[in-house]
Design a protein around this motif. Structure first.
Motif, PDB file in Angstrom:
ATOM      1  N   VAL A  58       5.607   6.478   4.162  1.00  0.00           N
ATOM      2  CA  VAL A  58       5.104   7.429   3.173  1.00  0.00           C
ATOM      3  C   VAL A  58       5.987   7.422   1.929  1.00  0.00           C
ATOM      4  N   ILE A 117      10.246   8.563   3.350  1.00  0.00           N
ATOM      5  CA  ILE A 117      10.043   9.565   2.303  1.00  0.00           C
ATOM      6  C   ILE A 117      11.397  10.036   1.760  1.00  0.00           C
ATOM      7  N   ILE A 240       6.424  10.424  -5.905  1.00  0.00           N
ATOM      8  CA  ILE A 240       5.826  10.400  -4.573  1.00  0.00           C
ATOM      9  C   ILE A 240       4.310  10.177  -4.645  1.00  0.00           C
ATOM     10  N   LEU A 241       3.697  10.536  -5.790  1.00  0.00           N
ATOM     11  CA  LEU A 241       2.242  10.419  -5.874  1.00  0.00           C
ATOM     12  C   LEU A 241       1.777   8.962  -5.841  1.00  0.00           C
ATOM     13  N   VAL A 244       1.472   8.132  -2.349  1.00  0.00           N
ATOM     14  CA  VAL A 244       0.252   8.748  -1.826  1.00  0.00           C
ATOM     15  C   VAL A 244      -0.958   7.878  -2.138  1.00  0.00           C
ATOM     16  N   LEU A 247      -1.049   4.680  -0.059  1.00  0.00           N
ATOM     17  CA  LEU A 247      -1.361   4.960   1.338  1.00  0.00           C
ATOM     18  C   LEU A 247      -2.835   5.322   1.527  1.00  0.00           C
ATOM     19  N   GLY A 285      -4.262  18.088 -10.709  1.00  0.00           N
ATOM     20  CA  GLY A 285      -4.065  18.792  -9.455  1.00  0.00           C
ATOM     21  C   GLY A 285      -5.264  18.635  -8.536  1.00  0.00           C
ATOM     22  N   PHE A 288      -5.646  15.450  -6.493  1.00  0.00           N
ATOM     23  CA  PHE A 288      -4.836  15.326  -5.282  1.00  0.00           C
ATOM     24  C   PHE A 288      -5.252  16.322  -4.204  1.00  0.00           C
TER      25      PHE A 288
END
Lengths: 326, 287
Positions: A58, A117, A240-241, A244, A247, A285, A288
């Motif tokens: 992740v 992560i 981190i996005l 995301v 993944l 926002g 996501f």
């Protein structure tokens, strides 16, 4: 008939991919196609460890960031074309993958996920506080190309074919791995806990190999991104996005399938671009929220992804057809 | 000099008690059903917003927001268990990780979308005053938060080890089929575990909000802190989480004091990597 079916569909799909930016030739469409390919490279690379080896990373953005920063740091500090920094980014990725993978791949898969992560965040914080790597401001590429080696073009078209070639290479490597001894081992490990235990050290060695390959290819995707966009900062290169997105694209199309990540990217990249255009910044926002909901629904109802669902529907239709004929 | 150092250490211990509290929820779920809840940090975040809403609409402080947040989050935990987690527990690990990770994104960006990205905070004087104990000055909000967190963590430990409910839960953790033969309903016990774990995160979040900024992405950092705590303390161990939480709180405070505030997370995350390399079973786990 068999021969035709075996070669006809791949040929048609290849033709579609080659002709896409020529048929849909507005800058927006060409850029969209290019971004689909870019994310497809990253998601296919993730798929090698997340899908085939069943170890869910992740924090894959850390490798993406290595590639991106490798390219632009090489340009900023050595004055070389960004592409010359690609090996540097790949080397950094492989080193980080080793630091994460060696202790965690022997343990339960949860450790691996948590470590990925944490290390991604660690690297982001370190980079955001390192002047040499542009700190919070970031690094830029060449604004005016000095030679064709800078790979700095105004049109998306050259990038489209570059990325298509890289994607083809990534998928070819994945396909070879799938059909090698390593592929059989990984399938066995994923299918059965007991097989994994009885293989012991060999199991973690194959998982490690998959992880290193995946990290190296994700770094290539990162370099490609930095060369195309010409700018990188801690958020766009190590946020981190990005993890995301990588993944969820692989998971939506189908983890552990060759073309799943490409399918996922082809669905989600246009969706995100459109939602950004419609909702503007305020939609970020919402995008996501939808991603989160999609991942939950997938995990709950269709963990194998869309390609598996399609295969099952097709098999059911074939079964119905056969019954009717009988 | 020594007084400052003592103050830093005391502050670290108080913060560490909160880390221990929400990490014990994570460790409970992991130990009991071998699921890592990637949304745990976002449970804490949700509780911080709950506390903000309680103050904004009712004008009430932690005396009201702590129990309310505990109830709200326990409900969220139980719903998450029945609607989502229960169905993926026997699925391949990728489905488990996707499920809780998806829940994390959903909560984080749902709050982002509704409340916006701006940092919120509760008024400083909600839990007013500063106490002076042997020359160490401690804000009342932190003192209250640390003390309540210690009490609740201890209570959770007692609940697991000294009550019938705790024994039932541990029985399910040990052997689900055998527990079922003894007349224990595994699903009910696991739902209780999710309720307790999320409730603990709820109490921790409401307490943290009295002295810390509130933002949609705060859960991400807190989740990693919880991972570090749990891996350091050993999986499934509430006392381990307590010791590790206090230790990490102190290490964070000291590194913020000695090296600088931006580096405290770097130190904590590096500690995590070091633990994985040197002692993956945790401080209190067996090899």
């Amino acid at each position: 008939m068999g021969l035709l079916r075996r070669f006809l569909w791949p040929a048609i799909w290849l033709l579609v991919l080659l002709a896409f930016p020529l048929v849909w030739d507005t800058p927006f469409q060409q850029r969209l196609g290019t971004l689909v390919l870019l994310y497809a490279i990253a998601a296919s690379a993730w798929n090698i460890v997340g899908g085939y080896a069943g170890q869910v990373s992740v924090g894959h953005v850390v490798f993406f960031g290595c590639g991106a920063y490798g390219a632009l740091a090489t340009y900023t500090h050595l004055g070389l074309p960004p592409i010359a920094g690609l090996p540097l980014g790949v080397a950094a990725s492989v080193a980080i993958a080793a630091v994460v993978g060696v202790p965690t791949l022997r343990l339960s898969g949860h450790y691996f996920s948590m470590a990925t992560i944490a290390v991604a965040e660690l690297v982001r914080l370190v980079v955001a506080n390192t002047e040499f790597l542009g700190a919070a401001v970031g690094l830029s590429g060449p604004t005016v190309p000095r030679s064709v080696l800078d790979l700095s073009f105004t049109s998306s078209l050259p990038y489209y074919y570059l990325f298509l070639a890289v994607l083809a290479g990534t998928l070819a490597l994945t396909w070879r791995m799938e059909n090698s001894r390593m592929g059989y081992y990984l399938r066995a490990i994923k299918d059965s806990e007991r097989a994994a235990r009885s293989l012991g050290a060999a199991a973690s060695r194959y998982k490690m190999r998959a992880y290193l390959l995946s990290a190296a290819l994700t770094a290539v995707a990162g370099s490609m991104y930095a060369i195309m966009i010409g700018f990188i900062d801690p958020e766009s290169g190590l946020g981190i996005l990005i993890s995301v997105k990588i993944l969820i694209m692989a998971a939506l199309g189908g983890t552990g399938t060759l073309f799943g990540p490409l399918v996922g990217a082809a669905i989600l990249v246009p969706l995100e671009e459109i939602s950004n255009n419609v909702f503007g910044g305020g939609g970020a926002g919402l995008t996501f929220v939808v991603y989160g909901a999609v991942i939950m629904l997938l995990a709950r109802f269709q963990p194998g992804g869309l390609l598996e669902l399609l295969g099952r529907l097709r098999a059911r239709a074939a079964g119905r057809g056969a019954r009717r004929a009988a | 000099m020594t007084a400052t150092l003592l103050q830093v250490i005391a502050g670290g211990l108080l913060l560490g008690a909160l880390y221990a509290l929400f990490a014990s929820g994570l460790t409970l779920i992991w130990g009991m059903m071998n699921v890592v809840n990637f949304a745990h940090g976002d449970f804490v975040m949700l509780a911080m917003y709950t506390s903000f809403v309680v103050w904004k609409t009712l004008g009430l402080g932690p005396a009201a927001s702590v129990p309310i947040a505990a109830l709200v989050l326990a409900t969220v935990g139980i719903v998450a268990y029945f609607a989502l987690v229960r169905h993926v527990m026997r699925a391949p690990m990728i489905a488990q990780i996707l499920a809780t990770f998806g829940l994390a994104l959903f909560l984080r960006y749902g709050v982002f979308w509704y409340f916006g990205a701006n940092f919120l905070s509760l008024p400083d004087n909600l839990v007013g005053g500063t106490y002076d104990i042997w020359g160490i000055r401690l804000p009342a909000a932190r003192l209250l938060a640390g003390a309540v967190a210690l009490l609740v963590t201890a209570g959770l430990h007692l609940l697991l080890t000294r009550t019938m409910l705790g024994s039932r839960m541990l029985a399910v953790a040990e052997d689900e089929a055998a527990a079922q033969l003894m007349g224990i309903r595994p699903h009910r016990m696991q739902a209780v575990a999710w309720g307790l774990a999320a409730g603990a995160a709820g109490i921790a979040g409401a307490l943290i909000s009295t002295f810390f900024y509130i933002s949609p992405t705060v859960g991400e950092t807190l989740a990693i802190v919880a991972f570090v705590t749990v891996s350091l303390g050993g999986f499934g161990s509430v006392p381990g989480a307590l010791v590790a939480g206090l230790l990490i709180g102190v290490i964070e405070s000291l590194s913020a004091y000695w090296i600088g505030a931006v580096y405290k997370d770097i130190v904590t995350y590096s500690l995590f990597v070091a633990v994985l390399w040197l002692r993956p079973q945790g401080l209190m786990g067996k090899a």
